[in-house]
Design a protein around this motif. Structure first.
Motif, PDB file in Angstrom:
ATOM      1  N   VAL A 176      31.374  45.783  44.176  1.00 32.35           N
ATOM      2  CA  VAL A 176      32.740  46.189  44.536  1.00 32.35           C
ATOM      3  C   VAL A 176      32.812  46.529  46.027  1.00 32.35           C
ATOM      4  O   VAL A 176      33.711  46.070  46.741  1.00 32.35           O
ATOM      5  CB  VAL A 176      33.174  47.402  43.673  1.00 32.35           C
ATOM      6  CG1 VAL A 176      34.486  47.975  44.177  1.00 32.35           C
ATOM      7  CG2 VAL A 176      33.315  46.988  42.226  1.00 32.35           C
ATOM      8  N   LEU A 177      31.837  47.288  46.505  1.00 37.16           N
ATOM      9  CA  LEU A 177      31.863  47.695  47.913  1.00 37.16           C
ATOM     10  C   LEU A 177      31.651  46.525  48.870  1.00 37.16           C
ATOM     11  O   LEU A 177      32.131  46.558  49.996  1.00 37.16           O
ATOM     12  CB  LEU A 177      30.796  48.752  48.183  1.00 37.16           C
ATOM     13  CG  LEU A 177      31.155  50.187  47.851  1.00 37.16           C
ATOM     14  CD1 LEU A 177      30.124  51.122  48.415  1.00 37.16           C
ATOM     15  CD2 LEU A 177      32.516  50.552  48.404  1.00 37.16           C
ATOM     16  N   SER A 178      30.931  45.489  48.440  1.00 34.80           N
ATOM     17  CA  SER A 178      30.744  44.348  49.356  1.00 34.80           C
ATOM     18  C   SER A 178      31.950  43.425  49.350  1.00 34.80           C
ATOM     19  O   SER A 178      32.204  42.753  50.341  1.00 34.80           O
ATOM     20  CB  SER A 178      29.523  43.510  48.989  1.00 34.80           C
ATOM     21  OG  SER A 178      28.513  44.276  48.502  1.00 34.80           O
ATOM     22  N   VAL A 179      32.663  43.370  48.217  1.00 32.62           N
ATOM     23  CA  VAL A 179      33.774  42.420  48.126  1.00 32.62           C
ATOM     24  C   VAL A 179      35.045  42.989  48.769  1.00 32.62           C
ATOM     25  O   VAL A 179      35.792  42.264  49.424  1.00 32.62           O
ATOM     26  CB  VAL A 179      34.018  42.035  46.645  1.00 32.62           C
ATOM     27  CG1 VAL A 179      35.264  41.194  46.505  1.00 32.62           C
ATOM     28  CG2 VAL A 179      32.830  41.268  46.106  1.00 32.62           C
ATOM     29  N   LEU A 180      35.261  44.296  48.610  1.00 32.10           N
ATOM     30  CA  LEU A 180      36.527  44.905  49.089  1.00 32.10           C
ATOM     31  C   LEU A 180      36.850  44.629  50.558  1.00 32.10           C
ATOM     32  O   LEU A 180      37.985  44.250  50.864  1.00 32.10           O
ATOM     33  CB  LEU A 180      36.508  46.406  48.828  1.00 32.10           C
ATOM     34  CG  LEU A 180      37.117  46.852  47.504  1.00 32.10           C
ATOM     35  CD1 LEU A 180      37.104  48.358  47.407  1.00 32.10           C
ATOM     36  CD2 LEU A 180      38.541  46.336  47.343  1.00 32.10           C
ATOM     37  N   PRO A 181      35.908  44.807  51.492  1.00 30.36           N
ATOM     38  CA  PRO A 181      36.278  44.557  52.900  1.00 30.36           C
ATOM     39  C   PRO A 181      36.736  43.128  53.146  1.00 30.36           C
ATOM     40  O   PRO A 181      37.637  42.902  53.941  1.00 30.36           O
ATOM     41  CB  PRO A 181      34.977  44.835  53.668  1.00 30.36           C
ATOM     42  CG  PRO A 181      34.123  45.599  52.754  1.00 30.36           C
ATOM     43  CD  PRO A 181      34.528  45.256  51.378  1.00 30.36           C
ATOM     44  N   LYS A 182      36.121  42.166  52.416  1.00 27.21           N
ATOM     45  CA  LYS A 182      36.525  40.766  52.583  1.00 27.21           C
ATOM     46  C   LYS A 182      37.954  40.567  52.084  1.00 27.21           C
ATOM     47  O   LYS A 182      38.707  39.766  52.633  1.00 27.21           O
ATOM     48  CB  LYS A 182      35.581  39.844  51.802  1.00 27.21           C
ATOM     49  CG  LYS A 182      34.180  39.862  52.316  1.00 27.21           C
ATOM     50  CD  LYS A 182      34.033  39.012  53.568  1.00 27.21           C
ATOM     51  CE  LYS A 182      32.726  39.307  54.233  1.00 27.21           C
ATOM     52  NZ  LYS A 182      32.721  39.313  55.656  1.00 27.21           N
TER      53      LYS A 182
END
Lengths: 294, 277
Positions: free
Chosen positions: A176-182
């Motif tokens: 979740v944390l890696s996908v959100l900024p994208k």
């Protein structure tokens, strides 16, 4: 000294220090040496266990305190010990499934979270941080308590099912944390355009949004796999019925003081494999960038 | 996009409440009662468990945990900053590759690395054996001492610190450094006034990632301390192994409160809640 005009002796001569110059060259040099020592020490600290594992893996003696001669028999015999093979197989099984499931679910959840209002978003991000920051032992015990209270409904629950659920639980936040900024960088018009062109929302999710955020999904997947592959404490509390992963197997062998040198060989192979993969992905990425520039 | 995918987040709310919040409620209940395992049929409400918090062994374990975690975190900050900064300033063509190779040991099993560390901390070990065959006689006997535990903690968790400081350094806009130099700062002043303040976020997230596992872990003190050093993680582990869920839960709740404090701190620092990666 330059020839001065007559009578210059009566004036004071200013030194370079009077203009605020401070001599720092020596301190800088000392600091540089100190920094080099610290860096060497850090590399030493990180690599000495790996180096020892490597030495142990080519040591013909089973006693960890003496070096017989160089041998590769442990590499040839990695899978001779059945319990080690089972543990490795379990680890691979759990970490691959946990990674796949949490990558898919985490991406969908992240897309959902990105559409929430500010307040709800903060709420869920706070919850999302709990598995990430919580002490492994508290997470593990918490999951164990939840699973134990379900044991009357599912009597043979403990084992690979609970361990897999636990691994999905602690790897999801990373995805979740890696996908959100994208998702934040994503142009919202892209999705609107696809709808205008007659694509239904969910196919559009698959065809437009996912390709745009795939870098984030990939890095989340790598993180999830790393965490899952190496986990000990949470697995230790949530397993049952003799289902061991590699960490649990190592821990219990250490308790019995019967750690087989084959595990050192396996660990060395894994390190070498990771190293090769790292170099290959870097080369591929470099080539791709090179390609794009021309 | 908003109206279509909002419902995708709902299962995650449910999931997190069931697996992250309810366990805390169970632990909180367990710490107020006296029962056997998870069988609540004979549970009696009691506050006796709280008396246990002030017994000397618990206090010592807590103090030990804090002491070791603080020392390890501070050392990791100093060493980790120097390493991350050196890579950041280096002239390697592919700094990211250097970085990943540096933290490569992270990818091999943690327990095995600690076991290897323990082996070479014994007075007679594989490396002294090889060296003595070459005619060099050295000896190092620190297994089971506090120093061994601290070295183990640093060796295990320093990659996290290096990685998060490096990520923070990488994000600094180079034009800020140029501006600082144009305005007449020396290299040292530029570091302290521009670069260091901008990298504190990395230090904070790195410290949390080092401090929390150092404080609560039980494998490292157990293996490297050889039973001489008890941290709070070891005490909790022992309680659960002896099926004493009440005291174990109580201690877990105390740790949890400390961690919730850390989560609160993180959310204060970064409103989007994405400091950690």
């Amino acid at each position: 000294m330059i020839k001065q005009y007559p009578g210059y002796e009566q004036y004071e001569v200013a030194n370079i220090e009077d203009y605020g110059y401070k001599e720092h060259r020596l301190t800088k040099k000392i600091f540089k040496v100190f920094r080099a020592i610290v860096i060497i020490f850090a590399v030493f600290l990180m690599y000495i266990p790996i180096f020892t594992i490597f030495l142990q893996s080519i040591n013909s003696s089973t006693i960890t305190s003496e070096f017989g001669q160089i041998t590769f028999k442990w590499y040839a015999n990695i899978f001779d010990k059945g319990s080690l093979l089972t543990a490795i197989r379990n680890t691979v099984f759990i970490s691959i499934w946990a990674t796949l499931i949490s990558t898919v679910l985490g991406t969908l959840f992240a897309i959902g979270i990105s559409t929430l209002e500010r307040k709800a978003k903060r709420h869920i991000m706070l919850l999302n941080n709990i598995p990430l920051l919580n002490a492994d032992i508290v997470s593990g015990i918490g999951l164990m308590l939840i699973f134990s209270s379900l044991i009357h409904i599912f009597p043979y629950f403990f084992g690979w099912r609970t361990m897999l659920l636990a691994h999905i639980f602690f790897t999801l936040p990373y995805v979740v944390l890696s996908v959100l900024p994208k998702l934040r960088e994503l142009d919202p018009n892209l999705f609107e355009a696809s709808l205008d062109l007659g694509v239904k929302p969910y196919p559009s999710l698959y065809k437009v949004i996912i390709p745009a955020i795939k870098a984030g999904i990939f890095s989340g997947m790598i993180l999830a796999f790393t965490m899952s592959f190496d986990d000990f404490v949470i697995s230790y509390y949530t397993t049952g019925n003799g289902f061991d992963n590699l960490s649990i197997w190592i821990y219990s062998s250490m308790g019995r003081k019967s750690l087989s040198p084959s595990v050192y060989a396996f660990s060395t192979l894994v390190t070498i494999l990771f190293f090769i993969l790292l170099i290959i992905t870097n080369l591929l990425r470099g080539r791709k960038q090179h390609h794009e520039n021309h | 996009m908003n109206k279509y995918f909002k419902k995708l987040a709902i299962p995650y709310f449910v999931w997190l409440y069931v697996l992250a919040i309810i366990p805390f409620v169970i632990m909180a209940i367990l710490s107020f009662v006296n029962n056997e395992g998870l069988n609540f049929s004979k549970a009696i409400f009691t506050l006796d468990n709280f008396g246990y918090l002030t017994t000397s062994s618990t206090v010592i374990a807590f103090m030990n945990s804090l002491f070791y975690a603080v020392i390890a975190t501070l050392t990791c900050i100093v060493i980790g900053y120097m390493v991350a900064y050196a890579i950041f300033r280096s002239h390697f063509k592919n700094k990211f590759l250097v970085m990943t190779i540096l933290i490569l040991p992270m990818w091999s099993n943690m327990l095995l690395r600690i076991e290897a560390l323990k082996n070479i901390m014994e007075p007679h070990n594989i490396i002294t054996d090889i060296l003595s065959k070459l005619g060099i006689h050295v000896s190092l006997d620190i297994a089971g001492t506090p120093l061994a535990v601290i070295i183990g903690l640093i060796s295990t968790y320093i990659p996290f610190m290096i990685l998060s400081i490096y990520t923070a350094l990488e994000k600094i806009d180079y034009s800020l450094e140029e501006a600082a130099l144009d305005l007449g700062l020396t290299e040292t002043k530029k570091f302290w006034k521009v670069i260091f303040p901008l990298s504190t976020k990395g230090i904070v997230s790195g410290s949390i990632m080092v401090f929390l596992p150092c404080m609560s872990g039980f494998a490292i003190p157990e293996i490297l301390g050889q039973g001489n050093i008890l941290l709070i993680g070891n005490v909790i582990d022992q309680h659960f192994r002896n099926m004493n869920y009440n005291l174990g839960s109580l201690l877990a709740v105390v740790i949890l409160i400390i961690i919730l404090g850390a989560i609160f701190l993180v959310s204060k620092f970064d409103k989007e809640g994405e400091t950690l990666l």
